[in-house]
Write a protein that holds these residues in place. Structure first.
Motif, mmCIF file in Angstrom:
data_model
loop_
_atom_site.group_PDB
_atom_site.id
_atom_site.type_symbol
_atom_site.label_atom_id
_atom_site.label_comp_id
_atom_site.label_asym_id
_atom_site.label_seq_id
_atom_site.Cartn_x
_atom_site.Cartn_y
_atom_site.Cartn_z
ATOM 1 N N THR A 48 0.853 -1.184 0.000
ATOM 2 C CA THR A 48 0.000 0.000 0.000
ATOM 3 C C THR A 48 0.892 1.238 0.000
ATOM 4 O OG1 THR A 48 -1.606 -1.252 1.305
ATOM 5 C CG2 THR A 48 -1.947 1.129 1.145
ATOM 6 N N PRO A 49 1.364 1.669 -1.178
ATOM 7 C CA PRO A 49 2.319 2.774 -1.222
ATOM 8 C C PRO A 49 1.680 4.155 -1.344
ATOM 9 C CG PRO A 49 2.107 1.822 -3.392
ATOM 10 C CD PRO A 49 1.169 1.055 -2.497
ATOM 11 N N ILE A 50 0.353 4.227 -1.276
ATOM 12 C CA ILE A 50 -0.353 5.497 -1.449
ATOM 13 C C ILE A 50 -1.204 5.773 -0.224
ATOM 14 C CG2 ILE A 50 -2.196 6.644 -2.760
ATOM 15 C CD1 ILE A 50 -1.167 5.211 -5.237
ATOM 16 N N CYS A 51 -1.134 6.996 0.296
ATOM 17 C CA CYS A 51 -2.012 7.418 1.389
ATOM 18 C C CYS A 51 -3.327 7.860 0.766
ATOM 19 C CB CYS A 51 -1.365 8.550 2.182
ATOM 20 S SG CYS A 51 -2.320 9.051 3.626
ATOM 21 N N ALA A 52 -4.348 7.024 0.865
ATOM 22 C CA ALA A 52 -5.599 7.242 0.142
ATOM 23 C C ALA A 52 -6.251 8.597 0.419
ATOM 24 C CB ALA A 52 -6.575 6.110 0.442
ATOM 25 N N MET B 262 0.738 -12.464 -5.103
ATOM 26 C CA MET B 262 1.092 -13.430 -4.074
ATOM 27 C C MET B 262 1.667 -12.747 -2.838
ATOM 28 S SD MET B 262 0.193 -16.471 -4.327
ATOM 29 C CE MET B 262 1.129 -16.867 -2.854
ATOM 30 N N ALA B 263 2.437 -11.679 -3.043
ATOM 31 C CA ALA B 263 2.951 -10.932 -1.892
ATOM 32 C C ALA B 263 1.794 -10.382 -1.069
ATOM 33 C CB ALA B 263 3.869 -9.807 -2.356
ATOM 34 N N ARG B 264 0.778 -9.863 -1.751
ATOM 35 C CA ARG B 264 -0.408 -9.357 -1.057
ATOM 36 C C ARG B 264 -1.152 -10.491 -0.358
ATOM 37 N NH1 ARG B 264 -2.893 -4.674 0.701
ATOM 38 N NH2 ARG B 264 -1.958 -3.648 -1.109
ATOM 39 N N ILE B 265 -1.332 -11.605 -1.044
ATOM 40 C CA ILE B 265 -2.061 -12.737 -0.471
ATOM 41 C C ILE B 265 -1.374 -13.232 0.799
ATOM 42 C CG2 ILE B 265 -2.622 -15.181 -0.827
ATOM 43 C CD1 ILE B 265 -3.204 -14.455 -3.769
ATOM 44 N N MET B 266 -0.068 -13.373 0.760
ATOM 45 C CA MET B 266 0.641 -13.876 1.931
ATOM 46 C C MET B 266 0.541 -12.892 3.100
ATOM 47 S SD MET B 266 1.510 -16.827 1.029
ATOM 48 C CE MET B 266 2.641 -17.356 2.316
ATOM 49 N N TYR B 267 0.604 -11.613 2.805
ATOM 50 C CA TYR B 267 0.474 -10.604 3.864
ATOM 51 C C TYR B 267 -0.918 -10.673 4.492
ATOM 52 C CZ TYR B 267 0.244 -6.030 6.122
ATOM 53 O OH TYR B 267 0.080 -5.018 7.039
ATOM 54 N N GLU B 268 -1.943 -10.689 3.655
ATOM 55 C CA GLU B 268 -3.311 -10.699 4.182
ATOM 56 C C GLU B 268 -3.626 -12.013 4.902
ATOM 57 O OE1 GLU B 268 -4.990 -8.071 4.293
ATOM 58 O OE2 GLU B 268 -4.064 -6.806 2.757
ATOM 59 N N THR B 269 -3.097 -13.128 4.399
ATOM 60 C CA THR B 269 -3.317 -14.416 5.053
ATOM 61 C C THR B 269 -2.708 -14.430 6.448
ATOM 62 O OG1 THR B 269 -3.302 -15.575 2.925
ATOM 63 C CG2 THR B 269 -2.935 -16.903 4.887
ATOM 64 N N LYS B 270 -1.498 -13.928 6.547
ATOM 65 C CA LYS B 270 -0.817 -13.881 7.846
ATOM 66 C C LYS B 270 -1.645 -13.101 8.867
ATOM 67 C CE LYS B 270 2.623 -11.074 8.145
ATOM 68 N NZ LYS B 270 3.969 -10.458 7.952
ATOM 69 N N LEU C 292 -10.385 -9.859 0.042
ATOM 70 C CA LEU C 292 -10.313 -11.103 -0.732
ATOM 71 C C LEU C 292 -11.007 -10.938 -2.084
ATOM 72 C CD1 LEU C 292 -9.630 -14.088 -1.076
ATOM 73 C CD2 LEU C 292 -11.669 -14.643 0.272
ATOM 74 N N LYS C 293 -12.158 -10.258 -2.108
ATOM 75 C CA LYS C 293 -12.844 -10.010 -3.384
ATOM 76 C C LYS C 293 -11.966 -9.202 -4.331
ATOM 77 C CE LYS C 293 -17.647 -10.050 -1.715
ATOM 78 N NZ LYS C 293 -18.878 -9.233 -1.532
ATOM 79 N N VAL C 294 -11.281 -8.207 -3.796
ATOM 80 C CA VAL C 294 -10.400 -7.382 -4.636
ATOM 81 C C VAL C 294 -9.251 -8.227 -5.172
ATOM 82 C CG1 VAL C 294 -8.920 -5.348 -4.718
ATOM 83 C CG2 VAL C 294 -11.043 -5.281 -3.395
ATOM 84 N N CYS C 295 -8.709 -9.107 -4.356
ATOM 85 C CA CYS C 295 -7.621 -9.974 -4.824
ATOM 86 C C CYS C 295 -8.084 -10.887 -5.953
ATOM 87 C CB CYS C 295 -7.053 -10.773 -3.656
ATOM 88 S SG CYS C 295 -6.061 -9.782 -2.513
ATOM 89 N N HIS C 296 -9.321 -11.366 -5.888
ATOM 90 C CA HIS C 296 -9.868 -12.147 -7.012
ATOM 91 C C HIS C 296 -9.970 -11.275 -8.264
ATOM 92 C CE1 HIS C 296 -10.874 -16.174 -5.542
ATOM 93 N NE2 HIS C 296 -11.150 -15.615 -4.363
ATOM 94 N N LYS C 297 -10.383 -10.034 -8.105
ATOM 95 C CA LYS C 297 -10.418 -9.117 -9.252
ATOM 96 C C LYS C 297 -9.027 -8.965 -9.860
ATOM 97 C CE LYS C 297 -14.075 -5.798 -7.953
ATOM 98 N NZ LYS C 297 -14.311 -4.329 -7.874
#
Length: 317
Positions: A162-166, A257-265, A237-242
């Motif tokens: 997440t490199p952007i401050c929304a 995969m980097a995102r998936i592993m972070y969110e899974t942890k 998770l829905k966004v990751c499927h997108k």
């Protein structure tokens, strides 16, 4: 001179303590062409009264539309309804507990007018109760970011982390409308809209502090990894499927995969086991089979609840 109109959509939900500062920050911009839509999304405190009083006092200073809801609706749907009403060339999504610094809009418009079809973002102050003020990107003694901040086509970067401050984002309204605004099937908006826009458009970073963002334990964003009952992780998770269907290259799948592993942890540590299994199933769909995946799948199926340690870690980090 052609001075583009900028629309600020400010959403309040139980922000009585902060809403006046948020609204005042819009009026105090050193930019002359701004309209403001204020939404109270069903607050149970007296935020609505404060908003209506502020709007009366500010009559003639800025064009204001107020929307007061009797009960909350989905945030993404609420924003999209306001998006349909505005007239600005550019739009800002402002939370009722944040505030814009006085030059934020002017700086954004100058950059965007010189760089059509870009999305603008900047650095931000982060204010957490009881802690020293920080910044989203670390800064040096001159107030400049001391870390590299990517601009341009940064799809892989926003997928992986997440490199952007929304709250600092400034959108060209036409681009946001072309994307049909926020996804109303999601509980929150920023990860999804940033990814979707980054797939198609370049982002432009301006190295200045544009927004003061409050980090509150009561805010919805703070509930991302709520123990045993996260409302946000299923949307992630829905966004990751997108993303899986938007990806073109192996490098983009590695970013996912980097995102998936972070969110899974974090899902496992916060005892959100069902959604953790969803992330692991997506990893398998991508074709990743590692001992980490096997270990995490065992943890999820065993429902090994280490959330007390996770809560302790969040408090002391």
């Amino acid at each position: 001179m052609n001075i583009p109109l900028v629309s600020v959509i400010c959403t309040c939900y139980n922000h009585r303590e902060y809403i006046q500062e948020a609204l005042d920050s819009v009026v105090r911009q050193d930019y002359p062409s701004v309209e403001l839509v204020i939404i109270d999304n069903g607050s149970w405190d007296d935020s609505a009264r404060h908003i209506e009083s502020w709007a009366e006092r500010s009559a003639g200073r800025i064009a204001v539309t107020t929307i007061i809801r009797a009960s909350p609706i989905n945030y993404c749907r609420s924003f999209n309804q306001a998006l349909a009403l505005i007239s600005g060339k550019y739009v800002i999504d402002l939370s009722g507990d944040d505030a814009l610094l006085s030059s934020h809009i002017r700086s954004a418009v100058e950059k965007l007018e010189a760089n059509p079809s870009h999305l603008y973002f900047s650095n931000a102050f982060l204010e957490t109760a009881g802690k020293r003020r920080a910044t989203f990107y670390r800064v040096n003694s001159h107030g400049q970011a001391s870390v590299g901040v990517d601009s341009g086509y940064i799809y892989q970067q926003v997928v992986a982390r997440t490199p952007i401050c929304a709250p600092t984002l400034v959108f060209p309204t036409a681009i946001l409308r072309a994307e049909r605004g926020y996804d109303e099937d999601l509980a929150y908006e920023d990860f999804d809209i940033i990814v979707r826009l980054a797939r198609k458009y370049p982002f432009l970073y301006n190295d200045q502090i544009g927004v003061k963002k409050r980090v509150l334990s009561s805010s919805f964003s703070a509930q991302q990894y709520r123990v045993r009952n996260s409302k946000m992780l299923p949307s992630t998770l829905k966004v990751c499927h997108k993303i899986r269907h938007m990806n073109y290259t192996e490098q983009e799948n590695q970013a996912l995969m980097a995102r998936i592993m972070y969110e899974t942890k974090h899902a496992l540590a916060s005892a959100n086991f069902d959604v953790a299994l969803g992330f692991l199933d997506l990893a398998t769909e991508i074709g990743v089979h590692t001992w980490h995946i096997n270990l995490y799948r065992w943890w999820a199926k065993a429902k090994l609840d280490l959330s007390a340690l996770y809560i302790l870690y969040q408090k002391i980090k």
